[in-house]
Enzyme design. Structure first.
Site, PDB file in Angstrom:
ATOM      1  N   HIS A 112     -21.615  -9.951  -4.274  1.00 10.55           N
ATOM      2  CA  HIS A 112     -21.278  -9.005  -4.111  1.00 10.55           C
ATOM      3  C   HIS A 112     -22.249  -9.167  -2.309  1.00 10.55           C
ATOM      4  CE1 HIS A 112     -20.623  -4.084  -4.599  1.00 10.55           C
ATOM      5  NE2 HIS A 112     -20.647  -4.654  -3.009  1.00 10.55           N
ATOM      6  N   GLU A 142     -22.471  -5.239 -12.854  1.00 10.76           N
ATOM      7  CA  GLU A 142     -23.195  -5.908 -11.609  1.00 10.76           C
ATOM      8  C   GLU A 142     -24.402  -6.006 -12.466  1.00 10.76           C
ATOM      9  OE1 GLU A 142     -21.704  -5.298  -7.449  1.00 10.76           O
ATOM     10  OE2 GLU A 142     -19.985  -6.646  -8.075  1.00 10.76           O
ATOM     11  N   ASP A 164       0.717  -1.131   0.004  1.00 11.93           N
ATOM     12  CA  ASP A 164      -0.239  -0.051   0.513  1.00 11.93           C
ATOM     13  C   ASP A 164       0.948   0.826   0.282  1.00 11.93           C
ATOM     14  OD1 ASP A 164      -2.130   1.752   0.883  1.00 11.93           O
ATOM     15  OD2 ASP A 164      -2.915   0.794   1.964  1.00 11.93           O
TER      16      ASP A 164
HETATM   17  P1  NAD Z   1     -10.107   2.361   2.761  1.00 10.57           P
HETATM   18  O1  NAD Z   1      -9.904   3.546   1.726  1.00 10.57           O
HETATM   19  O2  NAD Z   1     -10.002   2.146   3.762  1.00 10.57           O
HETATM   20  O3  NAD Z   1      -8.776   1.117   2.355  1.00 10.57           O
HETATM   21  C1  NAD Z   1      -8.055   1.309   0.098  1.00 10.57           C
HETATM   22  C2  NAD Z   1      -6.851   1.118   0.982  1.00 10.57           C
HETATM   23  O4  NAD Z   1      -6.091   0.721  -1.474  1.00 10.57           O
HETATM   24  C3  NAD Z   1      -5.841   2.569   0.934  1.00 10.57           C
HETATM   25  O5  NAD Z   1      -4.782   2.589   2.318  1.00 10.57           O
HETATM   26  C4  NAD Z   1      -5.167   2.540  -0.149  1.00 10.57           C
HETATM   27  O6  NAD Z   1      -4.075   2.925   0.281  1.00 10.57           O
HETATM   28  C5  NAD Z   1      -5.304   1.266  -1.001  1.00 10.57           C
HETATM   29  N1  NAD Z   1      -4.567   2.204  -2.203  1.00 10.57           N
HETATM   30  C6  NAD Z   1      -5.356   2.508  -3.128  1.00 10.57           C
HETATM   31  N2  NAD Z   1      -4.707   2.138  -3.884  1.00 10.57           N
HETATM   32  C7  NAD Z   1      -3.357   1.042  -4.388  1.00 10.57           C
HETATM   33  C8  NAD Z   1      -2.442   0.473  -5.578  1.00 10.57           C
HETATM   34  N3  NAD Z   1      -2.719   1.249  -6.254  1.00 10.57           N
HETATM   35  N4  NAD Z   1      -1.795  -0.274  -4.865  1.00 10.57           N
HETATM   36  C9  NAD Z   1      -2.585  -0.914  -3.289  1.00 10.57           C
HETATM   37  N5  NAD Z   1      -2.608  -0.242  -2.499  1.00 10.57           N
HETATM   38  C10 NAD Z   1      -3.847   0.866  -2.835  1.00 10.57           C
HETATM   39  O7  NAD Z   1     -11.334   1.636   2.543  1.00 10.57           O
HETATM   40  P2  NAD Z   1     -11.348  -0.194   3.281  1.00 10.57           P
HETATM   41  O8  NAD Z   1     -12.704   0.131   3.105  1.00 10.57           O
HETATM   42  O9  NAD Z   1     -10.726  -0.925   2.964  1.00 10.57           O
HETATM   43  O10 NAD Z   1     -12.004  -0.981   1.140  1.00 10.57           O
HETATM   44  C11 NAD Z   1     -10.875  -1.462   0.071  1.00 10.57           C
HETATM   45  C12 NAD Z   1     -12.329  -1.859  -0.984  1.00 10.57           C
HETATM   46  O11 NAD Z   1     -13.625  -2.792  -0.410  1.00 10.57           O
HETATM   47  C13 NAD Z   1     -12.979  -0.671  -1.299  1.00 10.57           C
HETATM   48  O12 NAD Z   1     -12.813  -0.924  -2.757  1.00 10.57           O
HETATM   49  C14 NAD Z   1     -14.195  -0.953  -0.921  1.00 10.57           C
HETATM   50  O13 NAD Z   1     -15.311  -0.430  -2.465  1.00 10.57           O
HETATM   51  C15 NAD Z   1     -14.779  -2.596  -0.913  1.00 10.57           C
HETATM   52  N6  NAD Z   1     -16.007  -2.569  -0.707  1.00 10.57           N
HETATM   53  C16 NAD Z   1     -16.326  -4.147  -0.911  1.00 10.57           C
HETATM   54  C17 NAD Z   1     -17.147  -4.438   0.125  1.00 10.57           C
HETATM   55  C18 NAD Z   1     -17.583  -5.788  -0.530  1.00 10.57           C
HETATM   56  O14 NAD Z   1     -19.029  -5.803  -0.512  1.00 10.57           O
HETATM   57  N7  NAD Z   1     -17.435  -6.704  -1.755  1.00 10.57           N
HETATM   58  C19 NAD Z   1     -17.251  -4.059   1.269  1.00 10.57           C
HETATM   59  C20 NAD Z   1     -16.495  -3.299   2.090  1.00 10.57           C
HETATM   60  C21 NAD Z   1     -16.100  -2.093   0.793  1.00 10.57           C
HETATM   61  C1  MLT Z   2     -19.863  -0.847  -0.488  1.00 12.40           C
HETATM   62  O1  MLT Z   2     -18.799  -0.391  -1.365  1.00 12.40           O
HETATM   63  O2  MLT Z   2     -20.066  -0.632   0.517  1.00 12.40           O
HETATM   64  C2  MLT Z   2     -19.738  -2.346  -0.913  1.00 12.40           C
HETATM   65  O3  MLT Z   2     -19.319  -2.476  -1.965  1.00 12.40           O
HETATM   66  C3  MLT Z   2     -21.126  -2.813   0.263  1.00 12.40           C
HETATM   67  C4  MLT Z   2     -22.199  -2.417   0.016  1.00 12.40           C
HETATM   68  O4  MLT Z   2     -22.915  -1.686  -0.065  1.00 12.40           O
HETATM   69  O5  MLT Z   2     -23.151  -3.628  -1.331  1.00 12.40           O
END
Ligand code: NAD
Ligand code: MLT
Length: 531
Positions: free
Chosen positions: A283, A263, A173
């Site tokens: 998802h 999606e 990161d």
């Molecule tokens: P966050 O912002 O806390 O963490 C993201 C991290 O990625 C940051 O620390 C950032 O510095 C790092 N980053 C950015 N570009 C990068 C790169 N090129 N290489 C390496 N690291 C890099 O976000 P989070 O809350 O941890 O969420 C992470 C991801 O999960 C997001 O894409 C979010 O939308 C997704 N998410 C998905 C679900 C789901 O339902 N599957 C749920 C919640 C979040």
């Molecule tokens: C998010 O970005 O918080 C996740 O994708 C979870 C969602 O809203 O379904």
């Protein structure tokens, strides 16, 4: 007249009940709406609260009238056209905290399911009615190497759980300090090392220009054949076609995918649907009672506070200040954010420190809003939508980045001047900017070079040897490739025989043009900055 709030995509009941407690709000719940139906329905609403199914496209946003806030009950705002909302003065909010644990636990569930082939064995036993105890021999997690790409909220929680399972953890990161990673028991590594040494790789970055397709054929070629890849972040961070092919030909042992570039993934048919050893889910990372409660309450409170009290929290496109002060400071806020973004696109290495100095006449005594804006610009390239004016300072703190604010009353050449000095582990970069009385802002300093440039659109930053003919060569490359130069500024440092050229251009700079410019012998460094 009460404020009208439209809620779509099944927000948790707690959030609805919270909104309904306010006599100032009228709450209307609808099933997910799309396209023209959404455009028609939106008329007359002050706020909309959505999850990921409602797509707030530019067309929908432009057609709205009176919409003041779009609230996303979740982290990613990739289903909202944020620039379109900003242009229309609509605040976009997210709920970044509530689903972290759910998604981290879910990622772990995916990893264990992959390691022990649980869904495949379940399908054969239950659906095919076969008792097969030979096919599903798995692997243990103990002693295996886990590569975590993206050490934000979810990535670090996954790391904590992996420690409890006795895994060796590598992490990448660009915005995490070695010290913080060490505290978490994570060895900060290059992406290459993660690809080469990991038994499991899990992705936790936002989807940005840098992360889209970051795992593709070339990266897969570096990996062990036994590698298992998990993507519970955003679809397309691991290139879907390349991953499907690698699963088909056994180059990758398994994958667990929660998110897709489109999606639902059925039309057009996503190649992962036909790939072997691949767990696919719709998802569900944040689908727990707890997470849905958290994000619903976080979003409902934020919308109520904004509509009733004018308070802005968790906004991805506006600072958290009253509307009146925001209007007065708009030029300074935008300038600070643009300079932060410019630095993040030009500086090499890991950011360690931001020093913001405001000199001369800047009305606001509390400069934190400008610091937040500068940090938002600085982080945006890597954190995408998840960084906002509210959380940018805490984001810096949690990443071990030192932030210093200074106020200097003295008036110099400019009546006001904002200077950002950013240190990385490789270099220091200084940018200065000023705002004129008509709210026009300009960048006037880039390290030791002085000029006046509009931080808008595409900017080419060229550091070169100060020799005759360089400008001509650059102009010829641009002219031959039909790139219109909107403005060109040159500043010289004659003591070092060096110069800096800044070009505002109207068109996209292709890799071909970038390569041609890089080959000009006098050009020492070249950066394409998008603002
Ligand atoms: P966050 O912002 O806390 O963490 C993201 C991290 O990625 C940051 O620390 C950032 O510095 C790092 N980053 C950015 N570009 C990068 C790169 N090129 N290489 C390496 N690291 C890099 O976000 P989070 O809350 O941890 O969420 C992470 C991801 O999960 C997001 O894409 C979010 O939308 C997704 N998410 C998905 C679900 C789901 O339902 N599957 C749920 C919640 C979040
Ligand atoms: C998010 O970005 O918080 C996740 O994708 C979870 C969602 O809203 O379904």
């Amino acid at each position: 007249m009460p404020f009208k709030v439209l809620v779509t995509d099944k927000l948790d009941k707690e959030g609805i009940d919270l909104l309904k407690k306010y006599p100032e709000l009228e709450v209307i719940e609808k099933e997910t709406l799309k396209g023209d139906d959404l455009k028609k329905e939106l008329k007359g609403y002050d706020a909309i609260i959505i999850r990921s199914d409602t797509k707030m496209t530019r067309e929908v946003i432009e057609a709205s009238d009176g919409l003041k806030v779009i609230s996303r009950a979740g982290v990613g705002v990739d289903n909202v056209d944020v620039p379109a909302a900003t242009e229309k003065g609509i605040v976009v909010m997210n709920a970044p905290l509530g689903n972290t644990i759910s998604t981290a636990e879910y990622t772990f569930a995916m990893m264990i399911s992959l390691a022990r082939k649980i869904p495949f064995a379940h399908a054969v036993t239950k659906i095919e009615g076969k008792w097969d105890r030979k096919t599903f021999k798995g692997v243990e997690l103990l002693g295996k190497t886990l590569g975590i790409v993206g050490l934000g909220r979810i990535g670090t929680e996954v790391g904590k759980r992996a420690r409890a399972f006795g895994m060796r953890i590598l992490g990448y990161d660009p915005y995490i300090s070695d010290e913080l990673a060490a505290q978490l028991g994570i060895e900060l590594s290059s992406l290459e090392k993660i690809y080469k040494e990991s038994d499991f790789i899990t992705l936790h970055t936002p989807l940005t220009e840098q992360t889209k397709g970051m795992i593709s054929k070339k990266e897969i070629e570096m990996m062990k054949k036994s590698v298992r890849i998990i993507n519970c972040a955003r679809g397309g961070i691991a290139d879907e076609a390349a991953l499907a092919e690698a699963l088909q030909n056994g180059r990758v042992a398994g994958a667990a995918i929660d998110v897709f570039s489109k999606e639902p993934p059925f039309e057009p048919r996503n190649p992962l649907l036909d790939a072997p050893n691949c767990i696919l889910n719709p998802h569900l990372g944040a689908s727990t009672s707890e997470a849905q409660f958290n994000v619903a309450v976080e979003s409902a409170e934020a919308v109520a506070n904004f509509l009733i009290h004018g308070m802005i929290v968790n906004s991805v496109n506006m600072p958290s200040v009253s509307k009146e002060l925001f209007a007065r400071l708009k030029g300074f806020i935008t300038l600070s954010e643009k300079m932060g973004s410019m630095i993040s696109q030009c500086i090499e290495g890991q950011i360690k420190e931001l020093r913001i100095t405001c000199s001369g006449e800047i009305e606001e005594k509390d400069l934190s809003i400008l610091t937040r804006a500068a940090l938002k610009g600085l982080f945006n390239r890597f954190l995408g939508d998840t960084v906002n004016y509210v959380n940018s300072t805490s984001t810096a703190k949690s990443r071990g980045i030192k932030v210093v604010e200074e106020k200097d009353e003295a008036v110099g050449e400019y009546t006001n001047l904002i200077t950002l000095a950013v240190k990385s582990d490789q270099e220091q970069m200084i940018l200065g900017g000023t705002v004129y009385s008509n709210n026009q802002y300009k960048v006037v300093r880039f390290n030791d070079y002085f000029f006046e440039v509009d931080p808008q659109g595409t900017l080419i930053v060229i550091s070169n040897e100060d020799k005759p003919g360089v400008i001509g060569k650059v102009g010829t490359i641009m002219g031959e490739r039909k790139v219109n130069i909107a403005s060109m500024q040159v500043s010289r440092k004659s003591s070092e025989n060096k110069a800096l050229i800044l070009l505002n251009v109207d068109s996209v700079i292709t890799t071909e043009i970038e390569n041609l410019l890089s080959k000009v012998p006098e050009i020492l460094k070249l950066k394409i900055v998008k603002l």
